[in-house]
Every structure is written in C-alpha cells, then in structure tokens.
Design an enzyme around this catalytic site. Structure first.
Site, PDB file in Angstrom:
ATOM      1  N   ASP A  19       0.739  13.923  15.186  1.00 54.96           N
ATOM      2  CA  ASP A  19       1.146  14.051  13.785  1.00 54.96           C
ATOM      3  C   ASP A  19      -0.064  13.999  12.867  1.00 54.96           C
ATOM      4  O   ASP A  19      -0.042  13.342  11.821  1.00 54.96           O
ATOM      5  CB  ASP A  19       2.145  12.951  13.428  1.00 54.96           C
ATOM      6  CG  ASP A  19       2.905  13.239  12.122  1.00 54.96           C
ATOM      7  OD1 ASP A  19       2.984  14.421  11.737  1.00 54.96           O
ATOM      8  OD2 ASP A  19       3.413  12.287  11.503  1.00 54.96           O
ATOM      9  N   ALA A  69       4.691   3.305   1.829  1.00 52.73           N
ATOM     10  CA  ALA A  69       5.764   3.328   2.826  1.00 52.73           C
ATOM     11  C   ALA A  69       5.771   4.687   3.486  1.00 52.73           C
ATOM     12  O   ALA A  69       5.359   5.692   2.893  1.00 52.73           O
ATOM     13  CB  ALA A  69       7.117   3.033   2.181  1.00 52.73           C
ATOM     14  N   GLY A  70       6.217   4.715   4.739  1.00 51.39           N
ATOM     15  CA  GLY A  70       6.290   5.972   5.472  1.00 51.39           C
ATOM     16  C   GLY A  70       7.572   6.045   6.264  1.00 51.39           C
ATOM     17  O   GLY A  70       8.488   5.224   6.089  1.00 51.39           O
ATOM     18  N   GLY A  71       7.649   7.017   7.151  1.00 50.65           N
ATOM     19  CA  GLY A  71       8.849   7.214   7.935  1.00 50.65           C
ATOM     20  C   GLY A  71       9.152   6.059   8.869  1.00 50.65           C
ATOM     21  O   GLY A  71      10.297   5.876   9.283  1.00 50.65           O
ATOM     22  N   MET A  72       8.129   5.272   9.202  1.00 55.47           N
ATOM     23  CA  MET A  72       8.335   4.180  10.148  1.00 55.47           C
ATOM     24  C   MET A  72       8.455   2.821   9.492  1.00 55.47           C
ATOM     25  O   MET A  72       8.860   1.858  10.133  1.00 55.47           O
ATOM     26  CB  MET A  72       7.200   4.156  11.164  1.00 55.47           C
ATOM     27  CG  MET A  72       7.280   5.280  12.173  1.00 55.47           C
ATOM     28  SD  MET A  72       5.988   5.143  13.403  1.00 55.47           S
ATOM     29  CE  MET A  72       6.352   3.529  14.076  1.00 55.47           C
ATOM     30  N   GLY A  73       8.106   2.695   8.214  1.00 57.74           N
ATOM     31  CA  GLY A  73       8.237   1.403   7.569  1.00 57.74           C
ATOM     32  C   GLY A  73       7.271   1.194   6.424  1.00 57.74           C
ATOM     33  O   GLY A  73       6.678   2.137   5.898  1.00 57.74           O
ATOM     34  N   LEU A 133       0.822  -1.210   0.000  1.00 58.84           N
ATOM     35  CA  LEU A 133       0.000   0.000   0.000  1.00 58.84           C
ATOM     36  C   LEU A 133       0.858   1.263   0.000  1.00 58.84           C
ATOM     37  O   LEU A 133       0.398   2.324  -0.401  1.00 58.84           O
ATOM     38  CB  LEU A 133      -0.926   0.017   1.220  1.00 58.84           C
ATOM     39  CG  LEU A 133      -2.015  -1.059   1.246  1.00 58.84           C
ATOM     40  CD1 LEU A 133      -2.797  -0.974   2.547  1.00 58.84           C
ATOM     41  CD2 LEU A 133      -2.951  -0.905   0.050  1.00 58.84           C
TER      42      LEU A 133
END
Length: 295
Positions: free
Chosen positions: A137, A23-27, A21
C-alpha cells in the site's frame, strides 16, 4: 496535530499520549512519549479489527517482520503489543507532512526534489524487501517528508488486514490509484508490485495527480488494468523512462530495486546545504518540530 480528547487514554502501554496525529483505515495515530523520553508515532487498531483473531495473528507476524526493517528511509518500530485489548504499534516520530499533503498544499515538486524522492523510495523498498516484506500500500499518504529524505511508513500493515473484516465486507486492499494490476486481479503480489506503486507516487509528486487519474474507484481500477499512465509532467530522461517501465502491466517487465537504484544513483542531487525539499515543506517541518517540542 490535534489535542487529545476526553475519551483518549493518558497512556497506551508504557507510552504517554501527547496529541492526536490523525486517523486512518486501521485506527487512530497519536504522538506519544516513550519512557526514555523519545517521541514516537503510536497507531492503535480500531475496535472492529481488534476483535478479529485472524487480524491479530497477522498483525503480530507483520510486527515481528517490521522490527527487522532498519534504514535511513524507514522509521523503525520501537514498541508494539498485538495482544493488547486494542493492539498497537509505535514507530519513530517523523515531524513532517505526508507527500500527499505537501503536494496538495504547495504544488508539484521540482525535478531535483523528484530525484531525491525517487531515490529515497527505492532505497526504502530495498530495505523493506530485504526483510521479506512487501508493502502492498505504498502511496503519497504513506510517505512522510524529512530533511534526511522520504520516510516510508506502514510497510507490511496492509497484509495484516487480508482475510479479515475488511475483505469480508468487499473492500479492496491498497489504494486504487496506486494499486498494481496484480493486486486488482488477485494474482500473486511480489516486490515488483511495490515498484508499480512507487512509480505512481513519484508521478503524483510531479503532477499533483495519480498516474491513472482520479474518479470512482471502479473506473480508476479499470484504467490501472488497461489504460496508459499519464507521464507528461514527469521530467524527460531517466525519471520518465523509469516511471514508464515501473508502471508496466506485467510485473516481470518492471525493474527490481537494484536496477532502479543503479539508474537513479547516476543523477545529480541537490546540495546538502540547500536541502532537497521545496522551502514551504521545510517550513512546515520546522513548525511541526516546534509543536512536538511543546506537546
């Protein structure tokens, strides 16, 4: 939605992976199917965070709190394993675009849609805060769009990275364009910090731009601390008045969610027959639902 790569595992925990789906800053975030056949969005923490014991402890605490959050505007946590080699958390799958993607693709929302957006965000925050969580956030990319209203995701997760490798490398928690002044200065963060970010998110939906403009993060943060937000694209009346007071520099000058809900609940909303979203967004949701059924 993208196909899985050869490096992706077939399962994470008991859940079968179907597609990527994003990706972001955490994974990484995957579309997965639970053992009982339901779809979920499964977020896997990236390696550098997985090796940080302080992050794991915080992540476990935030998951326990997030499980208490139940409401129509917050996808529920369905499963999690903070002790796995790569910690992960699964939530209800919402087959809609983020508010950020929808506005960038289709332009600002009309006033009736903005009213539902603001009301839904306020109700989501009320539910999150009642569980003892501050989101920290809230931003357009953390709002998914659904026919039943906006869906606020990643609540409480920003807190899990405090004191970990992210802060040790000097990165700022939150997203500069939507961060409250007290987050910038390192002062105590309260639910009214989320109110500030909520107003900024509504301003983005009304204009396609964050309330303090874009640019270098340091310049944006300076404007957050000392500049005036641009509100001319927010419809006059209750919406603009609320945005102005919610974006006050002093958190004590901002309303709480009870007052916000009281004022927004008096506004007329779109009929259920026609839905609250602009038609291009509804079409995107239909496409995503079809994709997920084929996955």
């Amino acid at each position: 939605m993208q196909p899985l790569t050869p490096g992706d595992p077939p399962y994470i925990g008991p859940h079968r992976l179907l597609a990527r789906l994003g990706a972001g800053g955490m994974g990484e975030v995957y579309l997965a199917r639970t053992p009982d056949g339901h779809l979920c969005a499964l977020k896997v923490v990236k390696e550098d965070l997985a090796f940080d014991t302080r992050f794991r402890a915080r992540f476990g605490r935030e998951i326990r709190a997030a499980r208490l959050v139940r409401g129509p505007f917050t996808p529920a946590v369905v499963d999690a394993d903070p002790d796995a080699p790569a910690p992960w958390m699964a939530t209800e799958y919402v087959p809609g675009p983020t508010l950020k993607d929808a506005v960038l693709a289709g332009g600002p929302f009309p006033e009736p849609s903005l009213r539902v957006l603001a009301l839904g965000l306020a109700r989501a925050l009320d539910t999150i805060h009642a569980a003892g969580i501050v989101h920290r956030d809230l931003k357009p990319s953390n709002v998914l769009l659904s026919p039943r209203g906006p869906q606020v995701i990643d609540f409480g997760i920003a807190r899990a990275v405090e004191g970990t490798v992210l802060t040790r490398t000097g990165q700022t928690l939150g997203t500069p364009a939507y961060t409250s002044p007290e987050q910038v200065t390192g002062d105590e963060v309260s639910p009214r910090s989320d109110v500030f970010s909520m107003a900024g998110t509504v301003v983005f939906a009304a204009s396609g731009e964050p309330p303090f403009g874009a640019g270098h993060p340091a310049a944006v943060l300076h404007r957050v601390l000392s500049g005036a937000p641009r509100l001319d694209t927010v419809p006059e009346g209750v919406l603009r008045d609320l945005a102005a007071v919610c974006l006050a520099k002093d958190p004590e000058a901002r309303p709480d969610t009870d007052r916000i809900l009281e004022e927004l609940s008096a506004l007329p909303l779109p009929s259920a027959e026609h839905g609250w979203l602009p038609s291009p967004v509804t079409q995107q949701i239909d496409l995503r639902e079809n994709e997920s059924q084929r996955a």
